[in-house]
Design a protein around this motif. Structure first.
Motif: not given
Length: 213
Positions: A136-153
């Protein structure tokens, strides 16, 4: 290590995750937020325990690569999803799998990694991509916040893709981005050496007429 945390749709767009087609990461993330998880007082609960392998979930081995870990070291397990070749991945919806081709590695390079706590909740969610078939590419690895997941949902898939895709949300009747880049006139059936007929001049009395490319 993780490059940063995505809190907003604009940050997801700028990260380049899941783009361009035929990559499946954006649709995978939408499915995960919309269909796979529930929110319980701000915490994330999976509808299906990833330990049982539904939808192709399997344990993620946080290997040391170049004296680094892709995600932080934790005692409790990580799980990953998104490998379309994996057992039970055929249960993912068609909109996640539809661009997949065994002959195109880009169509199967995106992953979601989750960390499950002792209560079965998902306290960390990451998106990443393969740099080659094994790593995997560590420079392309991001944490996704709960807030963003709720927006997407709370979004429709069409609205989500239109806001985060760098190439726009294309319908099935539009030409692929490859053809848009090379010619706005050439269709699938038009020969390359074909000269398009000139367009008629605009009527003099209609000042609102314009040429649409």
């Amino acid at each position: 290590m993780v490059k940063g945390t995505l809190n907003e749709l604009s940050q997801l767009k700028q990260s380049g995750f899941g783009q361009p087609e035929p990559r499946h990461g954006l649709n995978l993330l939408y499915w995960f937020a919309r269909e796979y998880i529930l929110f319980d007082f701000g915490e994330i609960k999976p509808k299906f325990n990833p330990v049982f392998g539904e939808f192709g979930f399997h344990k993620f081995n946080n290997r040391i690569e170049d004296e680094d870990h892709i995600v932080p070291i934790q005692n409790l397990p990580y799980y990953e999803v998104g490998n379309l070749n994996y057992s039970n991945a055929d249960k993912l919806p068609n909109y996640v799998r539809q661009k997949y081709s065994h002959y195109n590695p880009d169509s199967n390079k995106d992953r979601i990694i989750v960390h499950q706590d002792g209560n079965g909740k998902l306290n960390r969610v990451y998106v990443t991509e393969h740099s080659d078939q094994r790593h995997f590419d560590s420079s392309k690895t991001y944490r996704v916040s709960n807030g963003l997941l709720l927006i997407i949902k709370n979004m429709s898939r069409e609205d989500f893709l239109s806001k985060v895709s760098n190439t726009g949300n294309r319908t099935n009747n539009q030409q692929p981005f490859y053809y848009q880049q090379h010619s706005v006139y050439q269709s699938y059936s038009t020969p390359v050496n074909h000269t398009p007929s000139p367009r008629p001049p605009p009527p003099a009395e209609d000042s609102s007429w314009c040429t649409i490319l």
